[in-house]
Design an enzyme around this catalytic site. Structure first.
Site, PDB file in Angstrom:
ATOM      1  N   LYS A   1      -3.790  -0.705   2.142  1.00  0.00           N
ATOM      2  CA  LYS A   1      -4.047  -1.257   0.811  1.00  0.00           C
ATOM      3  C   LYS A   1      -4.746  -2.612   0.871  1.00  0.00           C
ATOM      4  O   LYS A   1      -5.525  -2.966   0.000  1.00  0.00           O
ATOM      5  CB  LYS A   1      -2.734  -1.390   0.034  1.00  0.00           C
ATOM      6  CG  LYS A   1      -2.132  -0.060  -0.367  1.00  0.00           C
ATOM      7  CD  LYS A   1      -2.944   0.604  -1.450  1.00  0.00           C
ATOM      8  CE  LYS A   1      -2.278   1.879  -1.951  1.00  0.00           C
ATOM      9  NZ  LYS A   1      -3.163   2.618  -2.886  1.00  0.00           N
TER      10      LYS A   1
ATOM     11  N   GLU B   1      -1.571  -2.614 -10.617  1.00  0.00           N
ATOM     12  CA  GLU B   1      -0.481  -1.647 -10.714  1.00  0.00           C
ATOM     13  C   GLU B   1      -0.031  -1.350  -9.293  1.00  0.00           C
ATOM     14  O   GLU B   1      -0.806  -1.503  -8.355  1.00  0.00           O
ATOM     15  CB  GLU B   1      -0.974  -0.365 -11.394  1.00  0.00           C
ATOM     16  CG  GLU B   1      -1.633   0.671 -10.471  1.00  0.00           C
ATOM     17  CD  GLU B   1      -2.930   0.206  -9.819  1.00  0.00           C
ATOM     18  OE1 GLU B   1      -3.545  -0.744 -10.351  1.00  0.00           O
ATOM     19  OE2 GLU B   1      -3.329   0.755  -8.777  1.00  0.00           O
TER      20      GLU B   1
ATOM     21  N   SER C   1      -1.481   5.568   7.393  1.00  0.00           N
ATOM     22  CA  SER C   1      -1.886   4.602   6.364  1.00  0.00           C
ATOM     23  C   SER C   1      -0.978   3.386   6.267  1.00  0.00           C
ATOM     24  O   SER C   1      -1.406   2.326   5.842  1.00  0.00           O
ATOM     25  CB  SER C   1      -1.981   5.302   5.016  1.00  0.00           C
ATOM     26  OG  SER C   1      -0.743   5.900   4.697  1.00  0.00           O
TER      27      SER C   1
END
Lengths: 259, 423
Positions: free
Chosen positions: B88, B110, B379
Site C-alpha cells: 500500500k 478509506e 502483498s
C-alpha cells in the site's frame, strides 16, 4: 416542466425517499407537502451507497431499503401522486446503478408514463447523459443537470446544452444538509450561470430556513428544501414536518396553504 | 503499461461522480498525465521508495516450500518488507508527490485492513499534512493494531457505522468528505478502483512491483516466470505485479479472490467468477459489483479485511472478461492453511490477504513441473493479524497473556465510553 408561477414567486421543492419512514407513509407525507404549498417534489429511489448525500438522506436511504423501497415502488408512487396532484411537478431522483440495472431506456419510458416530469441522477455525468437526450426529449422528460460553484466555463456550456426544465444549482461545495450563505459571491455565481442558460434555476444544498427562502426570493425560481425536511420528518413525524414546510412556503412568498 | 481509453478499460471504468467532484478529478488527471511519461518523475518516485521504504523488495526463492508442495519452483515477491508492512505504501508515496505538487494541506483516505490508512498516516506525518482516515466500524475491530498506530501518527480515524461497516462504506464516507473539502484536500484512494483517473494512477505507482519483478526474474530465474499469482481485493497489488506481463501472453496471471465461508450470498467477496459480480455503476466507476437484481450493492465477507470489498478494479474486470486473467479464489480456511504452511516452511509471516494468493499459488504450483516457476506476490506481512490468527489457532498461552496485559493497562472505563479511542 415547472408548474406555473408568478414572475417573482419562489417555488419550493421538497423531497420524499421512497420507503421512508415506510412505504405506506409516503403518500400521506406527500399529501401533506402539497397542502403545505410545495410545488415540486423529488421522489428519491433509495440506494445502498448514496455518496452525494449527507447523513440525513443516507440514513433515510438505508431505512427505506429495509422497508422495501426501490425502482418499482418509486414508479408506482409516482403514478399515484402525479394523478392525485396534477398541479405539482414530480421528479425522480436516483443514483445511477438501480436505474442502470432496470435498463435506462425502459426506466425513462416507464417514468414518463407514470407522470414524472424530470430526472435527477447525481452520478450521471453530462457525457453519459447526452446519448439519451433524443429519447428524453421525445418523452418530454427533463434531465435536471447540476452545476456547482467550481464547474469550469467549458463544462457549464456543455451542461447547459444538455439541461432541460431547470438547472439545479449546488449552492456550496459539499454534500446535502449543511449551511450556506447568500452573499455577493452567490449573486456573482448566479449571474455567471445566467450567461449560459435561460432555464429556471433551482437552488439546493443548504436551504434550511425561512430566512434562506426570503433571501432567495426574486433571485432564483426554485428553492429545494430536501434534507431539512427529511430531518424534520425523521424527528417530528410527517405531519409536523409538513407544518414546518408550510411556514417555509409562506416565507417563499405569497403562497398561502391550499388545504 | 496500463493505459485507459479515455478512462475506460474495455467496457469498465469511467467517471460517474457527482458534478461537484469533477473539477478535482480533472485537476488530478491533468497533473498525472503530465508526469507519468516523464522519466525524471519516475526516478524521483523510485528514489523516494528506495530511501523511505527499502525498495527494491527482494524476490525470494522458497526451496523447502517448493519441495513440500511438490511442483513448480515457488518464488515470493516480498512486498511484506515495505515500510508499513505492505504494498500500500507504494501508491501512497506516489500520491504524496502529487499532493506536494498540488499544494494541498490535507489528505483523507478509506481503509479496509488498515494498511492503506497506516501508509497514508505515515506519509501525512512525513509531509506535515492533516490526515483523516475513514474505516468501517467492523474493520476497526478486526484491525485495531493499525488503528492504534494511525492515531499515534497523528491521523484522525473515523469509524463508519453505516451499512455493512466495512470498506465499501468507508469509501462512501471518504467521497462525501472530499465533495466538501477538495479545494484543500486530496483523496488518497487506496486501490485501483473509483472514478478515473484513480484506477490508472494507482496501477501506475504499483507497477513498481512488476517492473522490479521483471528484472529480478530475468537475473534470478533467467527468464519470465510461468505464472504470477496475487490476491485481489480492490486489485492494486495484483495490477502492480501483473503490469509488465499483461501484454506477454505466455505469462499466466492468476488473481485470487476471497472465497470466505461459502458461495452463499454475503459470505464471500468473489466478483470475477461466473455467477458472482455483475455489471454495475457505483462509487464513481463501472465494474463488476456484487449486487442484487435491484442494483443495490451486496454484502461481502472475508477473514481478510483487505479483500472484503464489493467491487473490483475495472482494469482487472476487463482483463478477466478478455480471458487474460485467470480468476481463482481461496476460502477463509484455505487461506489460514496456506498461512501456516508458509510460516513453517520458510519462516515468513504473511498477511491474511496475501495468504489467499499463497493458497491459489500453491494449488497452481502443485499442477506444474519442477522446471516451471511461479511467482506469488506477497502483498503484506501478518503482524497486523496477530489477534485474528490467535483466534483461528487458539492457544492458552496467548489468552492468559492477554488477561495479564489487560490488568496492566490503565483503566479508562470510568471516564465514559471509548475514552481510550480519543487520539
Amino acid at each position: 416542466m415547472l408548474p406555473e408561477k408568478k414572475p417573482q414567486e419562489l417555488l419550493v421543492m421538497s423531497h420524499a425517499v421512497v420507503g421512508y419512514p415506510s412505504l405506506e407513509a409516503n403518500l400521506p407525507a406527500i399529501d401533506g407537502l402539497v397542502a403545505a404549498g410545495v410545488k415540486m417534489i423529488e421522489l428519491q429511489i433509495p440506494f445502498s451507497d448514496p455518496v452525494a448525500d449527507g447523513p440525513t438522506l443516507a440514513h433515510a436511504c438505508h431505512v427505506a431499503l429495509k422497508n422495501g423501497g426501490g425502482v418499482k415502488q418509486a414508479l408506482a408512487l409516482a403514478e399515484q401522486v402525479s394523478r392525485r396532484h396534477p398541479q405539482v411537478s414530480f421528479l425522480l431522483m436516483s443514483y445511477l446503478n438501480p436505474l442502470y440495472r432496470y435498463g435506462l431506456d425502459r426506466l425513462f419510458i416507464d417514468a414518463a408514463e407514470a407522470g414524472v416530469k424530470g430526472l435527477i441522477i447525481p452520478d450521471l455525468p453530462v457525457e453519459a447523459l447526452e446519448p439519451h437526450l433524443p429519447l428524453l426529449d421525445k418523452l418530454n422528460l427533463a434531465p435536471i443537470m447540476m452545476v456547482t460553484p467550481v464547474t469550469p466555463p467549458e463544462r457549464l456550456q456543455r451542461i447547459s446544452a444538455a439541461a432541460r426544465g431547470m438547472v439545479y444549482v449546488v449552492a456550496r461545495t459539499g454534500v446535502t444538509g449543511s449551511q450556506t450563505r447568500w452573499d455577493a459571491e452567490f449573486d456573482n455565481y448566479i449571474a455567471r450561470l445566467k450567461r449560459y442558460t435561460d432555464l429556471p434555476l433551482a437552488v439546493g444544498f443548504g436551504v434550511r430556513s425561512a430566512e434562506d427562502l426570503r433571501q432567495l426570493r426574486g433571485r432564483v425560481e426554485v428553492a429545494a428544501v430536501c434534507s431539512r425536511y427529511i430531518e424534520w420528518q425523521g424527528k417530528l413525524g410527517s405531519d409536523a414536518a409538513a407544518e414546518r414546510m408550510a411556514e417555509l412556503c409562506e416565507a417563499a412568498g405569497g403562497m398561502e396553504a391550499t388545504a | 503499461m496500463i493505459r485507459s481509453n479515455n478512462g475506460m478499460f474495455g467496457s469498465f471504468g469511467g467517471r460517474y461522480t457527482p458534478e461537484i467532484l469533477t473539477p478535482a478529478l480533472m485537476e488530478l488527471e491533468r497533473l498525472f498525465f503530465s508526469l507519468r511519461d516523464d522519466p525524471d518523475f519516475w526516478r524521483e518516485y523510485q528514489t523516494l521508495a528506495q530511501q523511505f521504504s527499502g525498495r527494491p523488495t527482494p524476490l525470494t526463492p522458497c526451496e523447502r516450500l517448493s519441495k513440500a508442495i511438490g511442483g513448480a519452483q515457488i518464488w515470493l515477491k516480498r512486498e511484506d518488507l515495505n515500510h508499513s508492512g505492505a504494498h500500500k505504501v507504494n501508491n501512497v508515496l506516489g500520491q504524496g508527490l502529487l499532493v506536494r505538487r498540488m499544494g494541498k494541506r490535507r489528505v483523507i483516505a478509506e481503509t479496509g485492513a488498515g494498511q492503506h490508512g497506516l501508509a497514508t498516516a505515515i506519509m501525512a506525518a512525513r509531509l506535515g499534512l492533516e490526515c483523516r482516515i475513514y474505516m468501517g466500524a467492523d474493520d476497526i475491530e478486526r484491525q485495531y493494531g493499525n488503528v492504534f498506530w494511525m492515531r499515534r501518527l497523528g491521523a484522525e480515524v473515523i469509524p463508519v457505522a453505516t451499512g455493512a461497516r466495512t470498506l465499501k462504506e468507508a469509501m462512501d464516507e471518504a467521497l462525501r468528505d472530499w465533495a466538501a473539502s477538495f479545494e484543500d484536500t486530496h483523496y488518497v484512494l487506496g486501490t485501483a478502483c473509483g472514478p478515473a483517473p484513480f484506477p490508472e494512477l494507482v496501477a501506475y505507482f504499483q507497477s513498481i512491483i512488476g517492473r522490479e519483478l521483471q528484472q529480478q526474474a530475468l537475473s534470478q530465474i533467467g527468464r519470465n516466470p510461468d505464472s504470477v499469482v496475487a490476491c485481489v481485493g480492490g486489485g492494486s497489488n495484483a495490477l502492480g505485479a501483473f503490469a509488465p506481463y499483461i501484454d506477454q501472453g505466455d505469462v499466466e496471471l492468476i488473481g485470487v479472490e476471497a472465497g470466505g465461508r461459502s458461495r452463499e450470498e454475503g459470505q464471500h467477496s468473489i466478483r470475477l467468477q461466473e455467477g458472482t459480480g455483475e455489471d454495475g455503476i457505483a462509487q464513481g466507476f463501472k465494474t463488476l459489483f456484487l449486487q442484487d437484481s435491484d442494483g443495490q450493492l451486496g454484502h461481502t465477507h472475508s477473514v481478510a479485511a483487505g479483500l472484503d470489498y464489493v467491487g473490483v478494479s475495472p482494469i482487472l474486470a476487463d482483463l478477466a472478461q478478455r480471458g487474460r486473467l485467470t480468476p481463482d479464489s481461496a476460502t477463509d480456511e484455505e487461506a489460514l492453511t496456506a498461512f501456516e504452511t508458509l510460516l513453517r516452511h520458510e519462516g515468513i509471516i504473511p498477511a491474511l490477504e496475501s495468504s489467499h494468493a499463497l493458497a491459489g499459488g500453491f494449488r497452481r504450483a502443485a499442477q506444474m513441473s519442477p522446471s516451471e516457476h511461479v511467482v506469488i506476490n506477497l502483498s503484506g506481512r501478518g503482524d497486523k493479524d496477530i489477534f485474528n490468527v490467535a483466534r483461528a489457532f487458539p492457544h492458552p498461552d496467548w489468552s492468559a497473556f492477554l488477561q495479564r496485559e489487560l490488568a496492566r493497562q490503565p483503566d479508562f472505563t470510568t471516564q465514559g465510553e471509548n475514552a481510550a479511542d480519543v487520539a
